[in-house]
Scaffold this active site. Structure first.
Site, PDB file in Angstrom:
ATOM      1  N   ASP A  13      23.671  -0.725  -3.773  1.00  0.00           N
ATOM      2  CA  ASP A  13      23.247   0.677  -3.655  1.00  0.00           C
ATOM      3  C   ASP A  13      21.866   0.927  -4.255  1.00  0.00           C
ATOM      4  O   ASP A  13      21.578   2.028  -4.717  1.00  0.00           O
ATOM      5  CB  ASP A  13      24.257   1.629  -4.336  1.00  0.00           C
ATOM      6  CG  ASP A  13      25.676   1.374  -3.900  1.00  0.00           C
ATOM      7  OD1 ASP A  13      25.896   1.282  -2.676  1.00  0.00           O
ATOM      8  OD2 ASP A  13      26.562   1.256  -4.766  1.00  0.00           O
ATOM      9  N   LYS A  16      18.385  -0.414  -0.661  1.00  0.00           N
ATOM     10  CA  LYS A  16      17.916  -1.486   0.223  1.00  0.00           C
ATOM     11  C   LYS A  16      17.649  -0.961   1.621  1.00  0.00           C
ATOM     12  O   LYS A  16      16.773  -1.445   2.307  1.00  0.00           O
ATOM     13  CB  LYS A  16      18.953  -2.612   0.312  1.00  0.00           C
ATOM     14  CG  LYS A  16      19.111  -3.399  -0.957  1.00  0.00           C
ATOM     15  CD  LYS A  16      20.158  -4.482  -0.807  1.00  0.00           C
ATOM     16  CE  LYS A  16      21.557  -3.941  -0.592  1.00  0.00           C
ATOM     17  NZ  LYS A  16      22.105  -3.147  -1.687  1.00  0.00           N
ATOM     18  N   GLY A  40      26.867  -0.323   3.844  1.00  0.00           N
ATOM     19  CA  GLY A  40      26.439   1.040   4.089  1.00  0.00           C
ATOM     20  C   GLY A  40      25.039   1.302   3.581  1.00  0.00           C
ATOM     21  O   GLY A  40      24.766   1.198   2.398  1.00  0.00           O
ATOM     22  N   HIS A  41      24.162   1.611   4.480  1.00  0.00           N
ATOM     23  CA  HIS A  41      22.804   2.014   4.130  1.00  0.00           C
ATOM     24  C   HIS A  41      22.626   3.449   4.580  1.00  0.00           C
ATOM     25  O   HIS A  41      23.123   3.848   5.627  1.00  0.00           O
ATOM     26  CB  HIS A  41      21.777   1.194   4.914  1.00  0.00           C
ATOM     27  CG  HIS A  41      21.653  -0.209   4.441  1.00  0.00           C
ATOM     28  ND1 HIS A  41      21.626  -0.556   3.120  1.00  0.00           N
ATOM     29  CD2 HIS A  41      21.514  -1.358   5.133  1.00  0.00           C
ATOM     30  CE1 HIS A  41      21.477  -1.864   3.026  1.00  0.00           C
ATOM     31  NE2 HIS A  41      21.429  -2.373   4.227  1.00  0.00           N
ATOM     32  N   GLN A 223      25.132  -5.331  -0.623  1.00  0.00           N
ATOM     33  CA  GLN A 223      25.597  -5.373  -2.029  1.00  0.00           C
ATOM     34  C   GLN A 223      24.469  -5.872  -2.955  1.00  0.00           C
ATOM     35  O   GLN A 223      23.308  -5.674  -2.633  1.00  0.00           O
ATOM     36  CB  GLN A 223      26.852  -6.225  -2.192  1.00  0.00           C
ATOM     37  CG  GLN A 223      28.099  -5.627  -1.585  1.00  0.00           C
ATOM     38  CD  GLN A 223      28.369  -6.135  -0.194  1.00  0.00           C
ATOM     39  OE1 GLN A 223      28.057  -7.245   0.152  1.00  0.00           O
ATOM     40  NE2 GLN A 223      28.979  -5.309   0.628  1.00  0.00           N
TER      41      GLN A 223
HETATM   42  P1  GDP Z   1      21.636   0.628  -0.246  1.00  0.00           P
HETATM   43  O1  GDP Z   1      23.037   0.259   0.019  1.00  0.00           O
HETATM   44  O2  GDP Z   1      20.983  -0.313  -1.212  1.00  0.00           O
HETATM   45  O3  GDP Z   1      20.831   0.832   0.996  1.00  0.00           O
HETATM   46  O4  GDP Z   1      21.664   2.014  -0.981  1.00  0.00           O
HETATM   47  P2  GDP Z   1      22.304   3.374  -0.428  1.00  0.00           P
HETATM   48  O5  GDP Z   1      21.818   3.621   0.945  1.00  0.00           O
HETATM   49  O6  GDP Z   1      23.748   3.385  -0.668  1.00  0.00           O
HETATM   50  O7  GDP Z   1      21.687   4.388  -1.450  1.00  0.00           O
HETATM   51  C1  GDP Z   1      20.427   4.706  -1.395  1.00  0.00           C
HETATM   52  C2  GDP Z   1      20.350   6.209  -1.497  1.00  0.00           C
HETATM   53  O8  GDP Z   1      19.228   6.537  -2.238  1.00  0.00           O
HETATM   54  C3  GDP Z   1      20.185   6.879  -0.157  1.00  0.00           C
HETATM   55  O9  GDP Z   1      20.817   8.124  -0.170  1.00  0.00           O
HETATM   56  C4  GDP Z   1      18.679   7.031  -0.043  1.00  0.00           C
HETATM   57  O10 GDP Z   1      18.276   8.106   0.788  1.00  0.00           O
HETATM   58  C5  GDP Z   1      18.312   7.287  -1.470  1.00  0.00           C
HETATM   59  N1  GDP Z   1      16.999   6.796  -1.864  1.00  0.00           N
HETATM   60  C6  GDP Z   1      16.409   5.613  -1.530  1.00  0.00           C
HETATM   61  N2  GDP Z   1      15.225   5.492  -2.157  1.00  0.00           N
HETATM   62  C7  GDP Z   1      15.071   6.601  -2.924  1.00  0.00           C
HETATM   63  C8  GDP Z   1      14.063   7.061  -3.848  1.00  0.00           C
HETATM   64  O11 GDP Z   1      13.057   6.393  -4.086  1.00  0.00           O
HETATM   65  N3  GDP Z   1      14.298   8.258  -4.459  1.00  0.00           N
HETATM   66  C9  GDP Z   1      15.413   9.011  -4.228  1.00  0.00           C
HETATM   67  N4  GDP Z   1      15.559  10.166  -4.880  1.00  0.00           N
HETATM   68  N5  GDP Z   1      16.379   8.614  -3.387  1.00  0.00           N
HETATM   69  C10 GDP Z   1      16.206   7.434  -2.740  1.00  0.00           C
END
Ligand code: GDP
Length: 438
Positions: A13, A16, A40-41, A223
């Protein structure tokens, strides 16, 4: 060339999705290499929020091939639903490819996942209960059913019978479920096969061909490093290898095909589910951080545990993955703090100090963080687009992280929007940035 791997450098999370989306733009092929629909992204583009569970987020780019590699386990219902959803939103899926060697999640895997967690009670691992662990178990036991099996009724039926036989006892509570009926299951999976046939491919060869012809391949991890089944906080881990080396086994690329490895970390830390988390915060500040960062699972909606950035663990992730670049996301979430803590060591039983990530699980369960405190900043970072736009305290914070883990910071996240990023000077010299500029 080049081949670039994206990995989570914490517990997943890390954001990515957004980094992958940016790096995918100039890519010829984006390929996922492990995990299932437990990842999930979330991507926010021009005000629209997209959620991806199996298909690489690069599918939003018209010129990029998007593949699900052999290392992924696929729930065909989830995949076909995702295809339908994207198609309904007007996304062209002709660039999707699915490895013929990827393993399938079967109805009995879902049932066993539920039953397994229920049996563990308080000791539950906190799996997403999507059948992913049991599907990987069957893969290792050589009882797995692969995407290619969907195209042959006789083989499919035989393999389902063979896979279910040793599970008879465990599946007894579900014996009456219509989903376990052999005929119905075979029918349903053959139907998925018909629907997916047009996307099934030899993705290993596709990866090789793309690299061989000078193309750019992005290997998309799910992950994070500390959830790795070999190198993470076992048994509180996922059932696959999210580390960079799995990009090879999970796609069929060779180790020499990898040129850069980008680790993604938040400016703080979060963790979903049970397991050690030395820098966890429990007071009301935790609620504030959770709200500010929107720390609720994309796939599960579960509130995430939150904590300070753990540089000991991050340095470990840099080593395990041989990170060549670090992306720090969610820097904006830390705005408004007087002081920011960074964990630079662990304190264990009898005041023992650990400067390196301890290999023994018991130690890791007992330790608490030893912190340095750095000055915070009050400015809103959402509009910053260059390092010079950032307050000095934010720049110092990043420099501290980069120095500690000895990896250059290439990209920063200052908000959820796609444009809310900063390419650092080091980042502008990397292959993806240079490809994007061509
Ligand atoms: P992933 O599984 O690593 O892709 O992470 P997730 O998608 O579960 O969580 C990322 C969340 O953080 C999403 O809701 C994005 O829109 C948000 N996000 C990503 N980069 C940033 C950032 O630089 N700042 C903020 N405030 N939110 C971000």
């Amino acid at each position: 060339m080049p081949g670039i791997v994206i990995v989570g450098a914490q517990w997943g999370d890390e954001g990515k999705g957004k980094v992958t989306d940016l790096l995918a733009e100039p890519a010829d092929l984006v390929i996922r290499f492990q995990g299932g629909n437990n990842a999930g992204h979330t991507i926010v583009r021009e005000g629209v929020t997209w959620k991806f569970h199996l298909i690489p987020s690069g599918i939003l780019h018209t010129d990029t091939l998007c593949a699900i590699g052999n290392g992924v386990v696929i729930d065909p219902k989830v995949l076909t639903d995702e295809i339908d959803g994207l198609r309904a939103a007007g996304i062209d899926l002709s660039n999707l490819r699915v490895s013929a060697n990827a393993h399938l999640i079967m109805p009995y895997h879902l049932m066993l996942d539920h039953a397994g967690e229920a049996r563990l009670g308080k000791l539950e691992i906190g799996t997403t209960r999507r059948g992913i662990g049991p599907a990987y178990e069957d893969k290792a036991a050589r009882l797995g059913i692969r995407v290619q099996d969907l195209l042959d009724e006789k083989i499919l039926k035989k393999k389902i019978i063979a896979a279910m036989a040793p599970k008879e006892l465990a599946l007894r509570p579900f014996a009456k479920s219509p989903d376990l009926d052999l005929r119905a299951m075979t029918e349903a999976y053959l139907t998925y096969g018909h629907r997916l046939e047009q996307y099934i491919a030899d993705t290993s060869r596709l990866t090789w061909e793309t690299l061989d012809s000078g193309g750019y391949v992005l290997f998309e991890g799910a992950q994070g490093t500390l959830l790795d089944i070999d190198h993470g906080t076992y048994p509180f881990v996922t059932s696959s290898n999210p580390v960079a080396s799995a990009a090879c086994t999970g796609t069929g690329a060779g180790p020499k095909d990898i040129d850069e490895i980008w680790g993604i970390t938040k400016a703080y830390a979060t963790r979903v589910g049970a397991g050690p988390f030395p820098t966890e915060i429990h007071d009301e500040f935790a609620d504030r951080l959770r709200e500010a960062g929107g720390e609720y699972g994309t796939t599960t909606g579960r509130p995430r545990r939150v904590g300070w950035i753990d540089l000991v663990a991050l340095r470990y992730a840099a080593r395990i993955n041989t990170l060549t670049a670090l992306c720090v996301t969610k820097l904006d979430v830390l705005t408004g703090l007087d002081r920011i803590k960074v964990c630079v060591g662990y304190r264990g039983a009898e005041e023992a100090r650990f400067d390196e990530y301890p290999y023994h699980q018991t130690v890791l369960h007992q330790v608490t963080g030893i912190y340095e405190e750095l000055p915070g900043w009050s400015e809103d970072l959402g509009e910053c687009r260059s390092e010079e736009d950032l307050p000095q305290a934010a720049r110092d914070y990043l420099a501290y992280i980069s120095d500690f883990v000895n990896v250059p910071v290439t990209l920063l996240g200052v908000g959820p929007g796609r444009e809310q990023v900063i390419w650092t000077q080091a980042g502008r010299q990397t292959a993806p940035a240079q490809r994007a500029a061509v």
